[in-house]
Design a protein around this motif. Structure first.
Motif, mmCIF file in Angstrom:
data_model
loop_
_atom_site.group_PDB
_atom_site.id
_atom_site.type_symbol
_atom_site.label_atom_id
_atom_site.label_comp_id
_atom_site.label_asym_id
_atom_site.label_seq_id
_atom_site.Cartn_x
_atom_site.Cartn_y
_atom_site.Cartn_z
ATOM 1 N N GLY A 36 2.939 -32.591 9.608
ATOM 2 C CA GLY A 36 3.457 -33.025 10.900
ATOM 3 C C GLY A 36 2.513 -33.986 11.595
ATOM 4 N N LYS A 37 1.227 -33.688 11.552
ATOM 5 C CA LYS A 37 0.241 -34.578 12.174
ATOM 6 C C LYS A 37 0.168 -35.913 11.437
ATOM 7 C CE LYS A 37 -2.735 -31.003 14.176
ATOM 8 N NZ LYS A 37 -4.099 -30.416 14.186
ATOM 9 N N ALA B 173 2.683 -37.407 9.857
ATOM 10 C CA ALA B 173 3.853 -38.193 10.257
ATOM 11 C C ALA B 173 3.678 -38.753 11.662
ATOM 12 C CB ALA B 173 5.108 -37.327 10.183
ATOM 13 N N ASP B 174 3.101 -37.957 12.547
ATOM 14 C CA ASP B 174 2.851 -38.432 13.911
ATOM 15 C C ASP B 174 1.872 -39.600 13.920
ATOM 16 O OD1 ASP B 174 4.545 -36.506 14.915
ATOM 17 O OD2 ASP B 174 2.940 -35.141 15.527
ATOM 18 N N ASP C 100 3.749 -42.670 12.736
ATOM 19 C CA ASP C 100 4.670 -43.115 13.788
ATOM 20 C C ASP C 100 3.922 -43.804 14.928
ATOM 21 O OD1 ASP C 100 6.976 -42.223 12.531
ATOM 22 O OD2 ASP C 100 6.923 -40.252 13.499
ATOM 23 N N SER C 101 2.721 -43.333 15.229
ATOM 24 C CA SER C 101 1.955 -43.905 16.344
ATOM 25 C C SER C 101 1.496 -45.329 16.068
ATOM 26 C CB SER C 101 0.731 -43.029 16.638
ATOM 27 O OG SER C 101 -0.276 -43.175 15.641
ATOM 28 N N ARG D 181 8.542 -34.443 4.120
ATOM 29 C CA ARG D 181 8.326 -34.679 5.544
ATOM 30 C C ARG D 181 8.214 -36.192 5.728
ATOM 31 N NH1 ARG D 181 6.856 -32.087 10.437
ATOM 32 N NH2 ARG D 181 7.122 -33.728 11.990
ATOM 33 N N SER E 132 8.239 -39.802 8.048
ATOM 34 C CA SER E 132 7.997 -40.387 9.360
ATOM 35 C C SER E 132 9.305 -40.976 9.886
ATOM 36 C CB SER E 132 6.924 -41.477 9.271
ATOM 37 O OG SER E 132 7.421 -42.598 8.554
ATOM 38 N N ARG E 133 9.299 -41.347 11.137
ATOM 39 C CA ARG E 133 10.532 -41.774 11.795
ATOM 40 C C ARG E 133 11.169 -42.995 11.140
ATOM 41 N NH1 ARG E 133 8.530 -41.592 16.552
ATOM 42 N NH2 ARG E 133 8.083 -43.800 16.864
#
Length: 338
Positions: free
Chosen positions: A298-299, A301-302, A305-306, A327, A329-330
């Protein structure tokens, strides 16, 4: 990511690319970076001489990069740095820049990407030979040598390690950097459409020789040496890299361990099978695919995305029963062809 086809990416060449058409395709492979590198370049009739010159120049540049960045070459910049304590060593401008980039990548990844990890990798290699997983005491002893505060960068391309046991390795971004250099050289000579593969770190320039986006397959970890893929990506002027535990690993006591080791824990993650990253250049995709093998999915992917447009990722996770979940990313699905 860390060398020798551990990225697990398979190029899917568009059918008919080598046939008659507005552009022809030149392809060549050579042993390079401890494995095999490949150049696919689209060219028009009349560009044959320029093509031959640029291809020769790229192979020469690859050899130069490898000779200065490899920790296995006794005369390389990295080897000289690793044996220089307490003196500062002058290195090539690109070596210095890559080390400086790695300091930024270390911060971006929360410390998981660390070019001082080489003593830890050597510990795991020795453990593989000895048939025993490193002990907590061994890990803690080596961790005293890790961290970007264990070396200094000075002006005029000088580097100094602050402890005789500190050793740097930039293998995890060197091959990606080489792919970016090939792209720079090709564009400077007027070749806009090409696919560069530096042992699994890919940069797709322009379009294929048919005029469509380059198609790149992400290998199925369950079939690493076959043709089965989990996804196919369509790329223009983008890089893609995959890191994983299914082609390169340590085997200790009959159990496989990923070759991507966390400097924070001293051990690899056992749940992450592979991480695929799309990015604007191959150096940063190389870094990110390594980091995402260590970060919480999760981190990871975040983080991707950032970074905004032009960045995407997909991490395959094994929950322990052999079944894989992804998993993403957006923005990952915008690059899929199917």
């Amino acid at each position: 990511m860390n060398r020798i086809l551990l990225t697990g990416i398979l190029c899917v060449l568009v059918a008919g690319c080598g046939q008659a058409g507005p552009l022809r395709k030149f392809s060549e492979t050579r042993a390079m970076f401890g494995s095999v590198a490949r150049l696919d370049v689209c060219y028009a009739p009349g560009q044959e001489r320029a093509l031959a010159e640029v291809i020769s120049g790229i192979w020469t540049r690859f050899e130069d990069i490898h000779s200065r960045l490899s920790v296995y070459d006794p005369a390389s910049d990295l080897t000289r740095v690793n044996h220089s304590f307490p003196d500062a060593v002058t290195v090539g401008a690109d070596t210095w820049t890559l080390i400086n980039d790695a300091v930024y990548y270390n911060r971006l990844s929360g410390g998981e990407f660390d070019i001082t990890v080489y003593p830890l990798l050597r510990l795991w290699k020795d453990s593989e030979k000895n048939g025993a997983v490193p002990t907590a005491e061994q890990i803690r002893a080596v961790q005293q040598l890790l961290g970007t505060d264990k070396f200094e960068l000075f002006k005029n391309n000088r580097v100094r390690v602050l402890n005789p046991g500190v050793q740097l390795t930039i293998d995890s971004i060197a091959d990606g950097y080489a792919a970016d250099e090939a792209a720079r050289i090709l564009r400077a000579r007027g070749f806009a459409n090409f696919l560069v593969d530096t042992t699994g770190e890919l940069y797709a320039g322009g379009h294929s020789c048919e005029g469509r986006p380059w198609q790149v397959g992400v290998k199925d970890p369950g079939d690493p040496f076959g043709g089965r893929m989990v996804d196919v990506l369509a790329l223009r002027d983008m890089a893609v890299t995959t890191s994983g535990n299914y082609e390169h690993f340590y085997t200790v006591g009959g159990k496989r361990y990923s070759h991507v080791i966390s400097p924070k824990t001293g051990y690899p993650r056992e749940d992450i099978v592979s991480a695929t990253v799309v990015a604007p250049n191959t150096e940063i995709s190389d870094f990110l695919s390594t980091a995402l093998c260590l970060l919480d999915p999760g981190k990871g992917a975040d983080l991707v995305d950032s970074l905004g447009e032009g960045y995407a990722s997909m991490v395959l996770i094994d929950a322990g029963d052999g079944r894989l979940t992804a998993r993403e990313s957006r923005r990952y699905r915008q690059y899929l062809t199917r």
